[in-house]
Design a protein around this motif. Structure first.
Motif, PDB file in Angstrom:
ATOM      1  N   LEU A  99     -11.162  -2.926  -9.278  1.00 12.76           N
ATOM      2  CA  LEU A  99     -11.399  -2.024  -8.147  1.00 12.76           C
ATOM      3  C   LEU A  99     -12.141  -2.808  -7.074  1.00 12.76           C
ATOM      4  CD1 LEU A  99     -12.777   1.032 -10.164  1.00 12.76           C
ATOM      5  CD2 LEU A  99     -10.436   0.673  -9.366  1.00 12.76           C
ATOM      6  N   ARG A 129     -14.196  -2.159  -3.579  1.00 11.83           N
ATOM      7  CA  ARG A 129     -14.836  -1.116  -2.781  1.00 11.83           C
ATOM      8  C   ARG A 129     -15.762  -1.762  -1.747  1.00 11.83           C
ATOM      9  NH1 ARG A 129     -11.369   1.489  -5.003  1.00 11.83           N
ATOM     10  NH2 ARG A 129     -11.661   3.018  -6.626  1.00 11.83           N
ATOM     11  N   PRO A 172     -12.452   2.638  -0.985  1.00 10.59           N
ATOM     12  CA  PRO A 172     -11.513   1.621  -1.464  1.00 10.59           C
ATOM     13  C   PRO A 172     -11.051   0.699  -0.338  1.00 10.59           C
ATOM     14  CG  PRO A 172     -10.413   3.738  -1.302  1.00 10.59           C
ATOM     15  CD  PRO A 172     -11.866   3.984  -1.015  1.00 10.59           C
ATOM     16  N   THR A 177      -4.468  -5.226  -4.167  1.00 12.79           N
ATOM     17  CA  THR A 177      -4.886  -3.841  -4.377  1.00 12.79           C
ATOM     18  C   THR A 177      -3.985  -2.877  -3.611  1.00 12.79           C
ATOM     19  OG1 THR A 177      -6.496  -4.016  -2.573  1.00 12.79           O
ATOM     20  CG2 THR A 177      -7.314  -4.395  -4.803  1.00 12.79           C
ATOM     21  N   THR A 186      -5.498   2.770  -3.100  1.00  7.18           N
ATOM     22  CA  THR A 186      -6.714   3.277  -3.741  1.00  7.18           C
ATOM     23  C   THR A 186      -7.716   2.155  -4.026  1.00  7.18           C
ATOM     24  OG1 THR A 186      -5.846   3.042  -5.991  1.00  7.18           O
ATOM     25  CG2 THR A 186      -5.383   5.124  -4.846  1.00  7.18           C
ATOM     26  N   GLY A 187      -7.400   0.916  -3.569  1.00  4.86           N
ATOM     27  CA  GLY A 187      -8.291  -0.219  -3.804  1.00  4.86           C
ATOM     28  C   GLY A 187      -8.276  -0.693  -5.240  1.00  4.86           C
ATOM     29  N   SER A 188      -7.187  -0.421  -5.957  1.00  7.87           N
ATOM     30  CA  SER A 188      -7.086  -0.736  -7.377  1.00  7.87           C
ATOM     31  C   SER A 188      -5.884  -1.638  -7.636  1.00  7.87           C
ATOM     32  CB  SER A 188      -6.926   0.571  -8.164  1.00  7.87           C
ATOM     33  OG  SER A 188      -6.681   0.306  -9.520  1.00  7.87           O
TER      34      SER A 188
END
Length: 164
Positions: free
Chosen positions: A73, A75, A81, A101, A104-106
């Motif tokens: 993740l 952030r 995100p 990413t 959602t920043g994932s």
């Protein structure tokens, strides 16, 4: 006394139970083990006719470790995100995974288990610049979650316009 010769054989194997499987491993069921055990010959003095160096054995083991999913993740300091961050995984100085990413920043990456890896995150776009960050990790379990708190730099541009 005569020279000190090393006589004998030496083989180094990496063995894992399913679902973990080293890169290039074969099932050991033909050798009397269960079908859910996989083995990989890391080094063989019988094949190479020389003693392996410690560095070569460790490098081959690092690169052959089973890979497990890891969620990363990214952030900002407020917890929002950051999409579009490029993440790269290096093991024994070789890149083993890379991805970016999502909104959602994932991102999910496959990372070698029990091996020291360097996780690198960076983003360079005209609107947002994130300084390169690195973490040195050893993943001990599947589905581990890692978070980068990104320091963001905003570039302000000034345009001169004609005066009226």
């Amino acid at each position: 006394p005569g020279p000190n010769y090393r006589i004998g054989s030496l083989e180094v194997y990496m063995c894992c139970m399913s679902p973990l499987r080293p890169w290039g491993a074969a099932p050991l069921s033909k050798r009397g083990f269960g079908a859910n055990i996989f083995g990989l010959c890391i080094s063989s003095k019988l094949k190479s006719r020389s003693w392996p160096s410690n560095e070569a054995v460790l490098k081959r083991m690092s690169l052959s470790m089973p890979q497990v999913p890891v969620e990363v993740l990214v952030r900002n300091g407020l917890g929002f995100p950051i999409p579009g961050v490029a993440l790269s995984v290096f093991c024994a100085e070789q890149q083993v995974a890379q991805n970016s990413t999502d909104q959602t920043g994932s991102v999910h990456l496959l990372v070698p288990l029990f091996a020291p890896v360097t996780l690198r995150a960076e983003r360079i776009t005209p609107a947002l610049h994130m300084e390169r960050q690195e973490k040195i990790l050893e993943i001990m379990a599947p589905d581990t979650q890692i978070t980068f708190i990104a320091e963001t730099c905003v570039q302000l541009w000034q345009l001169e316009t004609e005066k009226e």
